[in-house]
Design a protein around this motif. Structure first.
Motif, short mmCIF file in Angstrom:
data_model
loop_
_atom_site.label_atom_id
_atom_site.label_comp_id
_atom_site.label_asym_id
_atom_site.label_seq_id
_atom_site.Cartn_x
_atom_site.Cartn_y
_atom_site.Cartn_z
N MET A 92 3.62 0.40 7.76
CA MET A 92 4.53 0.79 6.70
C MET A 92 5.03 -0.46 5.99
O MET A 92 5.37 -1.44 6.63
N ASN A 93 5.07 -0.43 4.69
CA ASN A 93 5.48 -1.54 3.86
C ASN A 93 6.75 -1.12 3.12
O ASN A 93 6.70 -0.52 2.06
N LYS A 94 7.92 -1.44 3.67
CA LYS A 94 9.20 -1.03 3.08
C LYS A 94 10.18 -2.19 3.14
O LYS A 94 10.33 -2.84 4.17
N VAL A 95 10.86 -2.46 2.04
CA VAL A 95 11.80 -3.56 1.93
C VAL A 95 13.14 -3.02 1.43
O VAL A 95 13.16 -2.19 0.52
N ILE A 96 14.24 -3.49 2.03
CA ILE A 96 15.57 -3.16 1.56
C ILE A 96 16.31 -4.48 1.36
O ILE A 96 16.40 -5.28 2.28
N LEU A 97 16.81 -4.69 0.15
CA LEU A 97 17.50 -5.93 -0.19
C LEU A 97 18.84 -5.63 -0.86
O LEU A 97 18.94 -4.69 -1.64
N ILE A 98 19.83 -6.44 -0.56
CA ILE A 98 21.08 -6.44 -1.31
C ILE A 98 21.39 -7.89 -1.63
O ILE A 98 21.46 -8.73 -0.72
N GLY A 99 21.51 -8.19 -2.91
CA GLY A 99 21.77 -9.56 -3.30
C GLY A 99 22.20 -9.65 -4.75
O GLY A 99 22.49 -8.65 -5.40
N ARG A 100 22.22 -10.89 -5.24
CA ARG A 100 22.64 -11.15 -6.62
C ARG A 100 21.50 -11.76 -7.41
O ARG A 100 20.72 -12.55 -6.89
N LEU A 101 21.41 -11.39 -8.69
CA LEU A 101 20.38 -11.94 -9.57
C LEU A 101 20.62 -13.43 -9.79
O LEU A 101 21.75 -13.85 -10.01
N THR A 102 19.56 -14.22 -9.73
CA THR A 102 19.67 -15.66 -9.91
C THR A 102 19.61 -16.07 -11.37
O THR A 102 19.98 -17.18 -11.71
N LYS A 103 19.10 -15.18 -12.22
CA LYS A 103 19.07 -15.41 -13.66
C LYS A 103 18.94 -14.06 -14.35
O LYS A 103 18.72 -13.04 -13.69
N ASP A 104 19.06 -14.05 -15.66
CA ASP A 104 18.92 -12.79 -16.40
C ASP A 104 17.51 -12.23 -16.24
O ASP A 104 16.54 -13.00 -16.25
N PRO A 105 17.38 -10.90 -16.11
CA PRO A 105 16.04 -10.29 -15.99
C PRO A 105 15.22 -10.52 -17.25
O PRO A 105 15.76 -10.59 -18.36
N GLU A 106 13.91 -10.62 -17.08
CA GLU A 106 12.98 -10.81 -18.20
C GLU A 106 12.26 -9.50 -18.48
O GLU A 106 11.43 -9.08 -17.69
N LEU A 107 12.58 -8.86 -19.61
CA LEU A 107 11.94 -7.60 -19.99
C LEU A 107 10.77 -7.89 -20.91
O LEU A 107 10.91 -8.60 -21.90
N ARG A 108 9.61 -7.35 -20.56
CA ARG A 108 8.41 -7.46 -21.39
C ARG A 108 7.75 -6.10 -21.43
O ARG A 108 8.04 -5.22 -20.64
N PHE A 109 6.80 -5.96 -22.35
CA PHE A 109 6.06 -4.72 -22.46
C PHE A 109 4.58 -5.03 -22.29
O PHE A 109 4.06 -5.95 -22.92
N ALA A 110 3.91 -4.27 -21.43
CA ALA A 110 2.50 -4.50 -21.12
C ALA A 110 1.64 -4.28 -22.35
O ALA A 110 1.84 -3.31 -23.09
N ALA A 111 0.69 -5.19 -22.55
CA ALA A 111 -0.22 -5.06 -23.68
C ALA A 111 -1.09 -3.82 -23.48
O ALA A 111 -1.55 -3.53 -22.38
N GLY A 112 -1.30 -3.09 -24.55
CA GLY A 112 -2.15 -1.89 -24.47
C GLY A 112 -1.35 -0.64 -24.17
O GLY A 112 -1.33 0.29 -24.95
N THR A 113 -0.66 -0.60 -23.03
CA THR A 113 0.07 0.60 -22.63
C THR A 113 1.49 0.64 -23.18
O THR A 113 2.04 1.71 -23.38
N GLY A 114 2.09 -0.52 -23.36
CA GLY A 114 3.46 -0.58 -23.84
C GLY A 114 4.49 -0.28 -22.79
O GLY A 114 5.68 -0.13 -23.08
N ASN A 115 4.08 -0.18 -21.50
CA ASN A 115 5.03 0.08 -20.41
C ASN A 115 5.95 -1.11 -20.21
O ASN A 115 5.51 -2.26 -20.25
N ALA A 116 7.23 -0.84 -19.97
CA ALA A 116 8.21 -1.88 -19.73
C ALA A 116 8.01 -2.49 -18.34
O ALA A 116 7.75 -1.78 -17.37
#
Length: 146
Positions: free
Chosen positions: A1-25
């Motif tokens: 089983m591959n399961k991870v649980i994390l609680i923490g703080r972001l180290t920098k602002d998230p980087e949002l991009r959109f996949a080429a072709g599909t446009g998925n975020a």
């Protein structure tokens, strides 16, 4: 089983991009997670979220925001521009919850949103979705038999 649980703080602002072709975020971010027995040490875990989750994380979280994540570990590799082989390890987000505000050590009702792959829900002041009454009377600990 591959399961991870994390609680923490972001180290920098998230980087949002959109996949080429599909446009998925796609949003990439790193979470600092303190170690259980050595509170002055932390691990920095790379995470990636997709679709609506990616957009929500990028919109509402910034550097220092606290987040709880469940997901799975994915490893990969690629050839760098200099010809060397690079290896990656990321946590792919399955579910997440905004745990507290920036710089806060406790949960804040202003940031009680959650998201998962099957259905995104954002319900202020009711992260459990069960209609808890916020005006509940606290129990006096002096009446406890132990």
């Amino acid at each position: 089983m591959n399961k991870v649980i994390l609680i923490g703080r972001l180290t920098k602002d998230p980087e949002l991009r959109f996949a080429a072709g599909t446009g998925n975020a796609v949003t990439r971010f790193s979470v600092a997670v303190t170690r259980q027995f050595k509170r002055d040490e932390a691990d920095f875990i790379n995470c990636v979220a997709f679709s609506k989750q990616a957009e929500t994380i990028a919109q509402y979280l910034t550097k220092g925001s606290q987040i709880a994540i469940t997901g799975n570990i994915r490893t990969g590799s690629y050839d760098a521009q200099d010809g060397s082989k690079r290896y990656t390890t990321d946590v792919v987000v399955e579910n997440f919850e905004f745990v507290g505000g920036k710089g806060s050590n406790t949960s804040s009702s202003n940031n009680d949103f959650s998201g998962n792959n099957s259905d995104f829900s954002a319900t202020p002041n009711d992260s459990f979705g069960s209609g808890f009454d916020n005006d509940m009377t606290p129990v006096d600990d002096g009446d406890m038999p132990f």
